[in-house]
Design a protein around this motif. Structure first.
Motif, PDB file in Angstrom:
ATOM      1  N   ASP A 130       0.840  -1.208   0.000  1.00 56.04           N
ATOM      2  CA  ASP A 130       0.000   0.000   0.000  1.00 56.04           C
ATOM      3  C   ASP A 130       0.869   1.249   0.000  1.00 56.04           C
ATOM      4  N   TYR A 131       1.870   1.265   0.868  1.00 56.67           N
ATOM      5  CA  TYR A 131       2.746   2.432   0.970  1.00 56.67           C
ATOM      6  C   TYR A 131       3.449   2.704  -0.356  1.00 56.67           C
ATOM      7  N   VAL A 132       3.973   1.656  -0.980  1.00 61.36           N
ATOM      8  CA  VAL A 132       4.687   1.813  -2.255  1.00 61.36           C
ATOM      9  C   VAL A 132       3.758   2.380  -3.321  1.00 61.36           C
ATOM     10  N   GLN A 133       2.561   1.807  -3.432  1.00 60.81           N
ATOM     11  CA  GLN A 133       1.635   2.267  -4.462  1.00 60.81           C
ATOM     12  C   GLN A 133       1.168   3.697  -4.202  1.00 60.81           C
ATOM     13  N   LEU A 134       0.942   4.027  -2.927  1.00 58.01           N
ATOM     14  CA  LEU A 134       0.538   5.396  -2.605  1.00 58.01           C
ATOM     15  C   LEU A 134       1.676   6.381  -2.854  1.00 58.01           C
ATOM     16  N   LEU A 135       2.886   5.993  -2.547  1.00 57.49           N
ATOM     17  CA  LEU A 135       4.027   6.866  -2.824  1.00 57.49           C
ATOM     18  C   LEU A 135       4.121   7.193  -4.314  1.00 57.49           C
ATOM     19  N   GLU A 136       3.859   6.204  -5.146  1.00 57.82           N
ATOM     20  CA  GLU A 136       3.871   6.444  -6.588  1.00 57.82           C
ATOM     21  C   GLU A 136       2.782   7.429  -6.982  1.00 57.82           C
ATOM     22  N   LYS A 137       1.608   7.302  -6.350  1.00 54.53           N
ATOM     23  CA  LYS A 137       0.506   8.210  -6.661  1.00 54.53           C
ATOM     24  C   LYS A 137       0.787   9.626  -6.172  1.00 54.53           C
ATOM     25  N   PHE A 138       1.654   9.743  -5.159  1.00 52.10           N
ATOM     26  CA  PHE A 138       2.058  11.059  -4.660  1.00 52.10           C
ATOM     27  C   PHE A 138       3.387  11.519  -5.268  1.00 52.10           C
ATOM     28  N   ASN A 139       3.708  10.920  -6.417  1.00 53.88           N
ATOM     29  CA  ASN A 139       4.858  11.346  -7.239  1.00 53.88           C
ATOM     30  C   ASN A 139       6.210  11.172  -6.555  1.00 53.88           C
ATOM     31  N   TYR A 140       6.307  10.149  -5.699  1.00 56.79           N
ATOM     32  CA  TYR A 140       7.607   9.842  -5.101  1.00 56.79           C
ATOM     33  C   TYR A 140       8.270   8.780  -5.970  1.00 56.79           C
ATOM     34  N   PRO A 141       9.438   9.077  -6.556  1.00 52.79           N
ATOM     35  CA  PRO A 141      10.068   8.143  -7.503  1.00 52.79           C
ATOM     36  C   PRO A 141      10.752   6.970  -6.801  1.00 52.79           C
ATOM     37  N   ASP A 142      10.741   5.834  -7.468  1.00 56.16           N
ATOM     38  CA  ASP A 142      11.478   4.639  -7.020  1.00 56.16           C
ATOM     39  C   ASP A 142      11.132   4.220  -5.594  1.00 56.16           C
ATOM     40  N   ALA A 143       9.870   4.293  -5.254  1.00 55.52           N
ATOM     41  CA  ALA A 143       9.447   3.952  -3.892  1.00 55.52           C
ATOM     42  C   ALA A 143       9.766   2.503  -3.562  1.00 55.52           C
ATOM     43  N   GLU A 144       9.701   1.625  -4.568  1.00 56.19           N
ATOM     44  CA  GLU A 144       9.937   0.200  -4.310  1.00 56.19           C
ATOM     45  C   GLU A 144      11.373  -0.083  -3.894  1.00 56.19           C
ATOM     46  N   ASP A 145      12.277   0.872  -4.116  1.00 52.29           N
ATOM     47  CA  ASP A 145      13.681   0.685  -3.731  1.00 52.29           C
ATOM     48  C   ASP A 145      13.966   1.157  -2.310  1.00 52.29           C
ATOM     49  N   SER A 146      12.976   1.739  -1.662  1.00 46.73           N
ATOM     50  CA  SER A 146      13.172   2.249  -0.303  1.00 46.73           C
ATOM     51  C   SER A 146      13.076   1.117   0.715  1.00 46.73           C
ATOM     52  N   GLU A 191      11.064  -0.160   6.386  1.00 46.53           N
ATOM     53  CA  GLU A 191      10.823   0.562   7.638  1.00 46.53           C
ATOM     54  C   GLU A 191      10.717   2.078   7.434  1.00 46.53           C
ATOM     55  N   ASN A 192      11.094   2.549   6.253  1.00 37.95           N
ATOM     56  CA  ASN A 192      11.036   3.985   5.975  1.00 37.95           C
ATOM     57  C   ASN A 192       9.802   4.396   5.168  1.00 37.95           C
ATOM     58  N   LEU A 193       9.064   3.420   4.671  1.00 41.81           N
ATOM     59  CA  LEU A 193       7.993   3.721   3.725  1.00 41.81           C
ATOM     60  C   LEU A 193       6.910   4.624   4.314  1.00 41.81           C
ATOM     61  N   ARG A 194       6.524   4.345   5.545  1.00 42.00           N
ATOM     62  CA  ARG A 194       5.446   5.131   6.165  1.00 42.00           C
ATOM     63  C   ARG A 194       5.843   6.600   6.294  1.00 42.00           C
ATOM     64  N   GLU A 195       7.027   6.867   6.805  1.00 42.20           N
ATOM     65  CA  GLU A 195       7.480   8.248   6.963  1.00 42.20           C
ATOM     66  C   GLU A 195       7.672   8.933   5.621  1.00 42.20           C
ATOM     67  N   LEU A 196       8.164   8.193   4.642  1.00 43.92           N
ATOM     68  CA  LEU A 196       8.315   8.759   3.303  1.00 43.92           C
ATOM     69  C   LEU A 196       6.951   9.143   2.735  1.00 43.92           C
TER      70      LEU A 196
END
Length: 223
Positions: free
Chosen positions: A24-40, A43-48
């Motif tokens: 969920d975090y990865v897909q939402l990060l992509e929708k919020f224009n955060y690049p390469d979220a899957e490489d994070s 444990e950092n995904l929520r804060e990102l």
């Protein structure tokens, strides 16, 4: 059928972190224009995500998360309306389609946390209890409907479920709403139950007994 109900623990929470997965975090990060979220790191995904969300206006962020979780259930107009209403009211407590209230709660509290309180906060009540049959030959599986009826005598008369669903709680009529009133039900060791319910529907202080006995009639649907 007679049962003994014993409350082991009740607590109120303002979020259930386990609801949101790393995916969920990865897909939402992509929708919020955060690049390469899957490489994070996981444990950092929520804060990102929180940082990415706050780059957007609150109502726009709400629209994005609502579309991600409920886009198949709500129209664009409904999502737009809810995204604005969420800033001034706890929509998750009042939305007329009860089957969506739990998801709206999780969305609301994610945004509440991300924006440090710009969204009104809601709550959930988690009840841990033991329920034991007092009838030796009773092997019925307790449904959500049966569980709520067993709670009838342990709840204050001020409780909103007792007031809105008096006949259903008394067993006079069917109680299909029970499926959505109890958001999550976990059963272990056959007689231990963990119920997650909207804090608006059952408040901790409204459970006025620690132990009581309840009597419900088994229907064909319950057996």
């Amino acid at each position: 059928m007679k049962y003994k109900i014993k409350i082991d623990d009740i607590h109120t929470v303002d979020e259930i972190k386990e609801y949101w997965t790393n995916e969920d975090y990865v897909q939402l990060l992509e929708k919020f224009n955060y690049p390469d979220a899957e490489d994070s790191k996981s444990e950092n995904l929520r804060e990102l995500l929180f940082m990415a969300i706050t780059d957007f206006e609150p109502s726009e962020a709400a629209r994005i998360v609502l579309d991600y979780k409920l886009g198949e259930h709500l129209s664009e107009g409904q999502i737009e309306q809810i995204s604005n209403d969420m800033l001034i009211d706890t929509v998750c407590e009042e939305y007329p389609e009860m089957e969506l209230q739990s998801t709206l709660f999780h969305i609301n509290q994610l945004l509440f946390k991300a924006y440090n309180g710009k969204f009104p906060s809601s709550s959930a009540t988690i009840i841990d209890c033991s329920i034991t049959s007092l009838d030796k030959n009773n092997d019925a599986n307790l449904t959500k409907e049966m569980l709520l009826r067993l709670f009838n005598d342990g709840l204050s008369d001020r409780n909103i479920i007792k007031r809105l669903f008096e006949e259903q709680m008394n067993g006079s009529v069917e109680f299909p709403e029970a499926e959505n009133i109890i958001w999550d039900l976990q059963i272990s060791n056959n007689n231990h139950f963990k119920l997650t319910i909207s804090g608006n529907l059952i408040k901790k202080e409204e459970v006025i007994a620690s132990e009581w006995e309840g009597d419900i009639e088994e229907t064909e649907d319950d057996s």
